[in-house]
Write a protein that holds these residues in place. Structure first.
Motif, PDB file in Angstrom:
ATOM      1  N   ALA A 182     -31.066   3.901   1.382  1.00 37.65           N
ATOM      2  CA  ALA A 182     -32.476   3.924   1.769  1.00 37.65           C
ATOM      3  C   ALA A 182     -33.352   4.446   0.642  1.00 37.65           C
ATOM      4  CB  ALA A 182     -32.654   4.782   3.019  1.00 37.65           C
ATOM      5  N   VAL A 183     -32.934   5.510  -0.031  1.00 37.62           N
ATOM      6  CA  VAL A 183     -33.735   6.043  -1.138  1.00 37.62           C
ATOM      7  C   VAL A 183     -33.768   5.057  -2.297  1.00 37.62           C
ATOM      8  CG1 VAL A 183     -33.876   7.902  -2.847  1.00 37.62           C
ATOM      9  CG2 VAL A 183     -33.355   8.429  -0.464  1.00 37.62           C
ATOM     10  N   SER A 184     -32.644   4.391  -2.566  1.00 37.19           N
ATOM     11  CA  SER A 184     -32.608   3.395  -3.642  1.00 37.19           C
ATOM     12  C   SER A 184     -33.569   2.258  -3.342  1.00 37.19           C
ATOM     13  CB  SER A 184     -31.182   2.855  -3.806  1.00 37.19           C
ATOM     14  OG  SER A 184     -30.291   3.896  -4.173  1.00 37.19           O
ATOM     15  N   ASP A 185     -33.598   1.779  -2.092  1.00 42.63           N
ATOM     16  CA  ASP A 185     -34.512   0.698  -1.727  1.00 42.63           C
ATOM     17  C   ASP A 185     -35.960   1.141  -1.848  1.00 42.63           C
ATOM     18  OD1 ASP A 185     -32.289  -0.812  -1.200  1.00 42.63           O
ATOM     19  OD2 ASP A 185     -32.343  -0.498   0.987  1.00 42.63           O
ATOM     20  N   ALA A 186     -36.258   2.363  -1.428  1.00 41.20           N
ATOM     21  CA  ALA A 186     -37.636   2.856  -1.517  1.00 41.20           C
ATOM     22  C   ALA A 186     -38.073   2.999  -2.960  1.00 41.20           C
ATOM     23  CB  ALA A 186     -37.750   4.211  -0.796  1.00 41.20           C
ATOM     24  N   GLN A 187     -37.176   3.435  -3.861  1.00 42.00           N
ATOM     25  CA  GLN A 187     -37.501   3.573  -5.284  1.00 42.00           C
ATOM     26  C   GLN A 187     -37.810   2.218  -5.897  1.00 42.00           C
ATOM     27  OE1 GLN A 187     -36.174   6.788  -7.152  1.00 42.00           O
ATOM     28  NE2 GLN A 187     -37.623   6.220  -8.750  1.00 42.00           N
ATOM     29  N   ALA A 188     -37.027   1.218  -5.475  1.00 47.67           N
ATOM     30  CA  ALA A 188     -37.250  -0.120  -6.027  1.00 47.67           C
ATOM     31  C   ALA A 188     -38.540  -0.724  -5.502  1.00 47.67           C
ATOM     32  CB  ALA A 188     -36.070  -1.022  -5.680  1.00 47.67           C
ATOM     33  N   ALA A 189     -38.916  -0.414  -4.258  1.00 45.98           N
ATOM     34  CA  ALA A 189     -40.104  -1.014  -3.670  1.00 45.98           C
ATOM     35  C   ALA A 189     -41.385  -0.331  -4.114  1.00 45.98           C
ATOM     36  CB  ALA A 189     -40.008  -0.968  -2.147  1.00 45.98           C
ATOM     37  N   ASP A 190     -41.341   0.946  -4.476  1.00 42.84           N
ATOM     38  CA  ASP A 190     -42.563   1.678  -4.815  1.00 42.84           C
ATOM     39  C   ASP A 190     -42.226   2.721  -5.873  1.00 42.84           C
ATOM     40  OD1 ASP A 190     -45.018   2.877  -4.932  1.00 42.84           O
ATOM     41  OD2 ASP A 190     -44.779   4.014  -3.064  1.00 42.84           O
ATOM     42  N   ALA A 191     -42.753   2.486  -7.060  1.00 43.02           N
ATOM     43  CA  ALA A 191     -42.513   3.423  -8.162  1.00 43.02           C
ATOM     44  C   ALA A 191     -43.627   4.449  -8.304  1.00 43.02           C
ATOM     45  CB  ALA A 191     -42.344   2.655  -9.469  1.00 43.02           C
ATOM     46  N   THR A 192     -44.665   4.356  -7.443  1.00 45.22           N
ATOM     47  CA  THR A 192     -45.787   5.300  -7.553  1.00 45.22           C
ATOM     48  C   THR A 192     -45.468   6.641  -6.887  1.00 45.22           C
ATOM     49  OG1 THR A 192     -46.807   4.482  -5.510  1.00 45.22           O
ATOM     50  CG2 THR A 192     -47.408   3.381  -7.591  1.00 45.22           C
ATOM     51  N   HIS A 193     -44.434   6.699  -6.097  1.00 46.32           N
ATOM     52  CA  HIS A 193     -44.015   7.934  -5.453  1.00 46.32           C
ATOM     53  C   HIS A 193     -42.735   8.437  -6.106  1.00 46.32           C
ATOM     54  CE1 HIS A 193     -46.874   6.582  -2.430  1.00 46.32           C
ATOM     55  NE2 HIS A 193     -46.734   7.732  -1.759  1.00 46.32           N
ATOM     56  N   ALA A 194     -42.526   9.740  -6.021  1.00 48.82           N
ATOM     57  CA  ALA A 194     -41.292  10.348  -6.528  1.00 48.82           C
ATOM     58  C   ALA A 194     -40.313  10.477  -5.364  1.00 48.82           C
ATOM     59  CB  ALA A 194     -41.583  11.712  -7.147  1.00 48.82           C
ATOM     60  N   TRP A 195     -39.219   9.726  -5.416  1.00 50.08           N
ATOM     61  CA  TRP A 195     -38.243   9.705  -4.331  1.00 50.08           C
ATOM     62  C   TRP A 195     -37.066  10.591  -4.692  1.00 50.08           C
ATOM     63  CZ3 TRP A 195     -40.146   7.284  -0.166  1.00 50.08           C
ATOM     64  CH2 TRP A 195     -41.151   6.335  -0.367  1.00 50.08           C
ATOM     65  N   ARG A 196     -36.695  11.479  -3.760  1.00 49.97           N
ATOM     66  CA  ARG A 196     -35.611  12.414  -4.005  1.00 49.97           C
ATOM     67  C   ARG A 196     -34.584  12.301  -2.874  1.00 49.97           C
ATOM     68  NH1 ARG A 196     -37.911  12.240  -8.027  1.00 49.97           N
ATOM     69  NH2 ARG A 196     -38.955  13.906  -9.216  1.00 49.97           N
ATOM     70  N   LEU A 197     -33.324  12.593  -3.219  1.00 44.04           N
ATOM     71  CA  LEU A 197     -32.231  12.562  -2.258  1.00 44.04           C
ATOM     72  C   LEU A 197     -31.512  13.907  -2.283  1.00 44.04           C
ATOM     73  CD1 LEU A 197     -30.479  10.967  -0.228  1.00 44.04           C
ATOM     74  CD2 LEU A 197     -29.074  10.242  -2.180  1.00 44.04           C
ATOM     75  N   ASP A 198     -31.306  14.484  -1.113  1.00 42.98           N
ATOM     76  CA  ASP A 198     -30.629  15.780  -1.010  1.00 42.98           C
ATOM     77  C   ASP A 198     -29.580  15.683   0.101  1.00 42.98           C
ATOM     78  OD1 ASP A 198     -29.826  18.387  -0.986  1.00 42.98           O
ATOM     79  OD2 ASP A 198     -31.640  19.185  -0.068  1.00 42.98           O
ATOM     80  N   VAL A 199     -28.323  15.471  -0.292  1.00 42.04           N
ATOM     81  CA  VAL A 199     -27.240  15.338   0.676  1.00 42.04           C
ATOM     82  C   VAL A 199     -26.117  16.284   0.294  1.00 42.04           C
ATOM     83  CG1 VAL A 199     -27.801  12.947   1.227  1.00 42.04           C
ATOM     84  CG2 VAL A 199     -26.180  13.445  -0.597  1.00 42.04           C
ATOM     85  N   THR A 200     -25.291  16.612   1.275  1.00 41.40           N
ATOM     86  CA  THR A 200     -24.126  17.465   1.012  1.00 41.40           C
ATOM     87  C   THR A 200     -23.016  16.627   0.380  1.00 41.40           C
ATOM     88  OG1 THR A 200     -23.330  17.054   3.254  1.00 41.40           O
ATOM     89  CG2 THR A 200     -24.710  18.993   2.914  1.00 41.40           C
ATOM     90  N   ASP A 201     -22.037  17.307  -0.140  1.00 42.80           N
ATOM     91  CA  ASP A 201     -20.947  16.606  -0.820  1.00 42.80           C
ATOM     92  C   ASP A 201     -20.075  15.830   0.161  1.00 42.80           C
ATOM     93  OD1 ASP A 201     -21.843  17.603  -3.199  1.00 42.80           O
ATOM     94  OD2 ASP A 201     -20.516  19.360  -3.163  1.00 42.80           O
ATOM     95  N   ASP A 202     -19.872  16.388   1.380  1.00 42.45           N
ATOM     96  CA  ASP A 202     -18.986  15.701   2.322  1.00 42.45           C
ATOM     97  C   ASP A 202     -19.732  14.588   3.049  1.00 42.45           C
ATOM     98  OD1 ASP A 202     -20.634  17.526   3.497  1.00 42.45           O
ATOM     99  OD2 ASP A 202     -19.301  17.882   5.204  1.00 42.45           O
ATOM    100  N   LEU A 203     -18.976  13.609   3.488  1.00 43.61           N
ATOM    101  CA  LEU A 203     -19.552  12.487   4.209  1.00 43.61           C
ATOM    102  C   LEU A 203     -19.807  12.874   5.657  1.00 43.61           C
ATOM    103  CD1 LEU A 203     -17.389   9.517   2.859  1.00 43.61           C
ATOM    104  CD2 LEU A 203     -19.693  10.194   2.155  1.00 43.61           C
ATOM    105  N   ILE A 204     -20.974  12.477   6.173  1.00 50.96           N
ATOM    106  CA  ILE A 204     -21.351  12.740   7.554  1.00 50.96           C
ATOM    107  C   ILE A 204     -21.485  11.402   8.253  1.00 50.96           C
ATOM    108  CG2 ILE A 204     -23.070  13.742   9.089  1.00 50.96           C
ATOM    109  CD1 ILE A 204     -23.803  15.681   6.896  1.00 50.96           C
ATOM    110  N   SER A 205     -20.795  11.250   9.350  1.00 48.04           N
ATOM    111  CA  SER A 205     -20.815   9.983  10.073  1.00 48.04           C
ATOM    112  C   SER A 205     -21.162  10.230  11.531  1.00 48.04           C
ATOM    113  CB  SER A 205     -19.458   9.279   9.978  1.00 48.04           C
ATOM    114  OG  SER A 205     -18.450  10.091  10.564  1.00 48.04           O
ATOM    115  N   VAL A 206     -21.739   9.183  12.150  1.00 44.54           N
ATOM    116  CA  VAL A 206     -22.073   9.203  13.572  1.00 44.54           C
ATOM    117  C   VAL A 206     -21.627   7.886  14.171  1.00 44.54           C
ATOM    118  CG1 VAL A 206     -24.051  10.751  13.282  1.00 44.54           C
ATOM    119  CG2 VAL A 206     -24.385   8.279  13.179  1.00 44.54           C
ATOM    120  N   THR A 207     -21.644   7.822  15.485  1.00 39.91           N
ATOM    121  CA  THR A 207     -21.321   6.589  16.188  1.00 39.91           C
ATOM    122  C   THR A 207     -22.609   5.920  16.637  1.00 39.91           C
ATOM    123  OG1 THR A 207     -19.245   7.523  16.971  1.00 39.91           O
ATOM    124  CG2 THR A 207     -20.073   5.592  18.136  1.00 39.91           C
ATOM    125  N   GLY A 208     -22.819   4.677  16.230  1.00 40.22           N
ATOM    126  CA  GLY A 208     -24.046   3.996  16.600  1.00 40.22           C
ATOM    127  C   GLY A 208     -24.162   2.645  15.943  1.00 40.22           C
TER     128      GLY A 208
END
Length: 510
Positions: free
Chosen positions: A375-401
C-alpha cells in the motif's frame, strides 16, 4: 477506489467526541419501597409520640388534681384543728389525757403528708411530716420558713421543694384566727406513676413500631411485586440492540400486571402498547431499508453494463485516426473520464449494499505486513508530493479475512490523507500487535479535521463543503466503505485529530 471527501482543514479531536458524556449523578435516591416504609414508619412513630405525650400529660394532670384534692381536704381538717386549739388551747376536754385528746381530734396522719401551724407571732406550734413507716418527724426551721415564704394563704396548692429527704410537695395554706395553717402531700407517687407510665409507653411503642416496620416492609414488598415485574420487562428491552437490522421484541408484561383498574396495570398495559408500536416502527424501518438496499444493488448492477458500453465507445472513438475537432476530442475524453468515475461510484454503492445485506466475505489468511508494504509503495508511486513512511514490526502479522477488501481499506485511508492534506505532508502507515488485535494506523501531520464534520466523518456522502463540487474526484464513500469492511471483519475503526496530527486506527482480530 476513491477516498472520502471529507475536508481536514481545521483542528478537532474526534476522540473527545467518542468519550462518554459527563454524567454527574445526584445523591443516591431512595427507592419507592424504602420511601413508603420509612415514611409510613415515621408517621406511625409520630402518632405514638403524640399519643404517649397526651397520655402522660393527662395522667399527670389527673393525679395532680387528686393530690390537690387531698391537700385541700387536709388543709380543711388542719384549719379546723387549729381553730379548736386557738379556742381551747392545747388542753384536751375533761376526762381525756393529752394523747387521747389529740387522737380524738384527728385520724392517723396520711403517709407522706405534712402539717404545720404557725401562730401570728411566728411561733411554730406544730410541724409534722409522716414518713413511709408511719413515724413523724419535725420540719426544720428553714423548711418552715420556706413554707411561709413561698406558699400563699389562699388555699391554692402549689409545688415546693423542701430539700433534704423530703423532696417536692404540693402544699396549701390558710389563715385561721391569725394563725397560718399549712397542709401538704408529697408528689413522689405522682412522679413515680408518671415515670412508670413513660417507661411502659416507650417499651410498648418501640416494640409496636418494630413490628409495624417489619410488617410494612413485607406488605410493601408484596404490593410492589407487579411493579418490579414491569420494571424487569423494561430493563430487558432496554438492553436490546435496536439501531439496525431486523429487531424482535418478544418481552411483554404479563396479563396479571395489565389490569386497567390498577395503577400498575395501567403502566403495564401502556408499556405493552409502547413496545408494540416500537416493534411495528422498527419493522417498517427495516422493510424500507431492505427495499432501498435492493434498489441500490439492482440499480448499481444494471448500470455497470451501460457504463462499460459508454466507456468502450468513447475509447473506440478516441482510438480511431479519423479527424475530429478539438471540441469533439475534449468531449470524448470527458465522457470516458466521467464514465470511469461513475463506474467507480456504482461499484462503491454495490459493495456497500452487499455489505449491508450481510454478504459473507472471503476467509483467507492475510499477511498485513506485506499488505502495508504494498500500500505504501502504491501511494508513493501515485503521489510524489507527499512524504510516505512505513513503520512495521519485524515479525509478520496476519489476520483472517478478505485480502482484496482489506487492501481497499488501507488504500482508502491513504487516499483520504493524500486528498485532504497539502503537498509536503508526511503520512505514516504503521502496523503493530496489541494483545489479540492487529492495529493499522495512518498518521499524518496535516492541519486536522474540521470540527463541523467530525461527528459525521464515516457517514455516506459526507462532505465538508455544502457545495457539490467534485473537483477532488471524491464520492464521499471512502471512509464509510472502510468502516463497513472493517466491521464485517469483526474489527473497528476510530479517528483522533488535533492540529498537526490526525490518526486513523483500524483494529482487526488476529
Amino acid at each position: 477506489m476513491t477516498a472520502s471527501a471529507v475536508s481536514r482543514s481545521s483542528s478537532s479531536s474526534h476522540s473527545s467526541s467518542r468519550q462518554p458524556a459527563d454524567r454527574r449523578s445526584p445523591g443516591r435516591r431512595w427507592t419507592l419501597r424504602r420511601t413508603l416504609v420509612v415514611g409510613t414508619s415515621l408517621l406511625v412513630a409520630l402518632a405514638f409520640v403524640v399519643m404517649s405525650l397526651a397520655t402522660i400529660v393527662s395522667l399527670r394532670s389527673f393525679t395532680l388534681d387528686r393530690l390537690d384534692q387531698q391537700v385541700t381536704e387536709g388543709l380543711s381538717f388542719a384549719s379546723g384543728r387549729g381553730s379548736f386549739e386557738n379556742r381551747g388551747g392545747s388542753q384536751p376536754p375533761p376526762g381525756q389525757d393529752q394523747d387521747q385528746g389529740q387522737n380524738a381530734d384527728r385520724p392517723a396522719p396520711r403517709i407522706g403528708s405534712l402539717q404545720a401551724v404557725v401562730a401570728s407571732d411566728g411561733t411554730v406550734r406544730t410541724s409534722d411530716y409522716t414518713r413511709s413507716d408511719g413515724t413523724q418527724v419535725q420540719l426544720t426551721a428553714d423548711q418552715v420558713a420556706l413554707l411561709q415564704a413561698d406558699v400563699p394563704t389562699d388555699r391554692t396548692p402549689v409545688t415546693i421543694d423542701l430539700g433534704g429527704d423530703l423532696g417536692s410537695f404540693r402544699v396549701a395554706a390558710a389563715e385561721v384566727d391569725g394563725t397560718t395553717v399549712f397542709a401538704g402531700n408529697s408528689d413522689a407517687d405522682v412522679s413515680a406513676t408518671t415515670t412508670a407510665l413513660t417507661v411502659i409507653l416507650l417499651a410498648v411503642s418501640a416494640a409496636t413500631l418494630l413490628i409495624a416496620v417489619i410488617g410494612l416492609s413485607l406488605f410493601v414488598r408484596r404490593s410492589l411485586r407487579p411493579l418490579d415485574r414491569v420494571a424487569a420487562v423494561a430493563q430487558r428491552v432496554s438492553t436490546l440492540s435496536l439501531a439496525a437490522g431486523s429487531v424482535e421484541i418478544p418481552d411483554r408484561v404479563g396479563d396479571a400486571d395489565t389490569d386497567p383498574t390498577t395503577e400498575v396495570g395501567r403502566v403495564g398495559a401502556s408499556l405493552n402498547g409502547l413496545l408494540g408500536h416500537v416493534q411495528t416502527s422498527l419493522a417498517a424501518r427495516q422493510h424500507s431499508e431492505d427495499q432501498l438496499r435492493r434498489f441500490i444493488a439492482d440499480a448499481s448492477h444494471e448500470l455497470r453494463t451501460p457504463l462499460s458500453s459508454i466507456r468502450g465507445y468513447a475509447q473506440l472513438s478516441l482510438g480511431e485516426d479519423a479527424p475530429m475537432t478539438p471540441t469533439q476530442a475534449r468531449s470524448f475524453d470527458r465522457i470516458e473520464s466521467e464514465a470511469t468515475r461513475m463506474a467507480s461510484l456504482v461499484d462503491d454503492l454495490l459493495l456497500l449494499a452487499r455489505l449491508d445485506a450481510g454478504q459473507p466475505l472471503r476467509r483467507d489468511e492475510v499477511e498485513l505486513t506485506l499488505l502495508a508494504v504494498d500500500a505504501v509503495s502504491d501511494a508513493q508511486a501515485a503521489d510524489a508530493t507527499h512524504a510516505w513512511r512505513l513503520d512495521v514490526t519485524d515479525d509478520l502479522i496476519s489476520v483472517t479475512g478478505d485480502e482484496n477488501r482489506l487492501r481497499q481499506v488501507v488504500a482508502n485511508l491513504l487516499r483520504n490523507a493524500q486528498v485532504h492534506t497539502p503537498p509536503g505532508t508526511t503520512v505514516t502507515l504503521s502496523l503493530a500487535r496489541d494483545g489479540a488485535e492487529a492495529v493499522l494506523r495512518v498518521v499524518d501531520d496535516g492541519p486536522g479535521i474540521d470540527p463541523g464534520v467530525a461527528g459525521r466523518l464515516f457517514d455516506r456522502f459526507a462532505r465538508a463543503d455544502d457545495s457539490r463540487n467534485r473537483d477532488a474526484g471524491s464520492t464521499g464513500l471512502g471512509l464509510s466503505i472502510a468502516q463497513a469492511i472493517t466491521e464485517a471483519h469483526g474489527g473497528s475503526i476510530a479517528v483522533e485529530s488535533e492540529p498537526g496530527r490526525t490518526v486513523f486506527a483500524v483494529r482487526l482480530p488476529t
